[in-house]
Motif scaffolding. Sequence first.
Motif, PDB file in Angstrom:
ATOM      1  N   ASN A  53      31.167  23.786  93.214  1.00 11.57           N
ATOM      2  CA  ASN A  53      31.840  22.644  92.808  1.00 11.57           C
ATOM      3  C   ASN A  53      33.289  23.333  92.965  1.00 11.57           C
ATOM      4  OD1 ASN A  53      32.213  20.034  92.199  1.00 11.57           O
ATOM      5  ND2 ASN A  53      32.064  20.505  89.882  1.00 11.57           N
ATOM      6  N   LYS A  54      33.615  24.361  92.591  1.00  9.17           N
ATOM      7  CA  LYS A  54      34.968  24.976  92.374  1.00  9.17           C
ATOM      8  C   LYS A  54      35.589  25.027  93.753  1.00  9.17           C
ATOM      9  CE  LYS A  54      34.908  27.082  88.098  1.00  9.17           C
ATOM     10  NZ  LYS A  54      34.896  28.312  87.314  1.00  9.17           N
ATOM     11  N   LYS A  65      34.593  23.299  96.343  1.00  4.94           N
ATOM     12  CA  LYS A  65      34.504  21.677  96.921  1.00  4.94           C
ATOM     13  C   LYS A  65      35.987  21.150  96.266  1.00  4.94           C
ATOM     14  CE  LYS A  65      32.140  17.494  96.921  1.00  4.94           C
ATOM     15  NZ  LYS A  65      31.193  16.683  96.247  1.00  4.94           N
ATOM     16  N   ILE A  66      36.251  21.639  95.224  1.00  7.23           N
ATOM     17  CA  ILE A  66      37.425  21.102  94.523  1.00  7.23           C
ATOM     18  C   ILE A  66      38.967  21.564  95.029  1.00  7.23           C
ATOM     19  CG2 ILE A  66      39.002  20.956  92.504  1.00  7.23           C
ATOM     20  CD1 ILE A  66      36.354  20.614  90.757  1.00  7.23           C
ATOM     21  N   SER A  81      39.342  20.217  98.653  1.00  5.45           N
ATOM     22  CA  SER A  81      39.704  18.908  98.702  1.00  5.45           C
ATOM     23  C   SER A  81      41.292  18.997  98.379  1.00  5.45           C
ATOM     24  CB  SER A  81      39.065  17.957  97.597  1.00  5.45           C
ATOM     25  OG  SER A  81      37.846  17.941  98.059  1.00  5.45           O
ATOM     26  N   TYR A  96      34.801  16.809  89.216  1.00  5.81           N
ATOM     27  CA  TYR A  96      35.452  16.575  90.589  1.00  5.81           C
ATOM     28  C   TYR A  96      36.584  15.551  90.658  1.00  5.81           C
ATOM     29  CZ  TYR A  96      36.165  15.631  95.614  1.00  5.81           C
ATOM     30  OH  TYR A  96      36.718  15.662  96.641  1.00  5.81           O
ATOM     31  N   TRP A  97      36.335  14.776  90.098  1.00  7.61           N
ATOM     32  CA  TRP A  97      37.173  13.395  90.318  1.00  7.61           C
ATOM     33  C   TRP A  97      38.403  13.733  89.485  1.00  7.61           C
ATOM     34  CZ3 TRP A  97      36.312  10.375  94.557  1.00  7.61           C
ATOM     35  CH2 TRP A  97      35.056  10.213  95.009  1.00  7.61           C
TER      36      TRP A  97
END
Length: 114
Positions: free
Chosen positions: A3-4, A6-7, A10, A95-96
């Motif tokens: 997740n990190k 992916k963040i 992005s 994430y958002w």
Amino acid sequence: MKNKKKIAISIISLSLIIPLVTLLSKKEITTTYLSDNFFLVSLFFIIIGVTILVLSSGFFDFFQKNMKQLMWRRKSNEPKEYIPLSQIFEKKPVYWLSVGGTLLLISIIFAFLS
């Protein structure tokens, strides 16, 4: 860890795409235009994150249950399966909110520079 990553991907890609789109839409890049564009994109991410946060908290479960019971009474007496909104939106809005918060911070920095 996934997740990190992916963040980070992005945030980096949006930080490169937003000035490029600003340059293509306007002939010049100013800090005011960049601040406005970063703010609008961050607002999109923050709104989605806050919506997921509110729905996953269980705030609307009681209202949803009562509306389903009302509809069941009108259609038939057989109760159907009830899934609360808090179980549907089990995803965490990390994430958002982190992408939106970082873009908002970049927007504030550009606003102070202008």
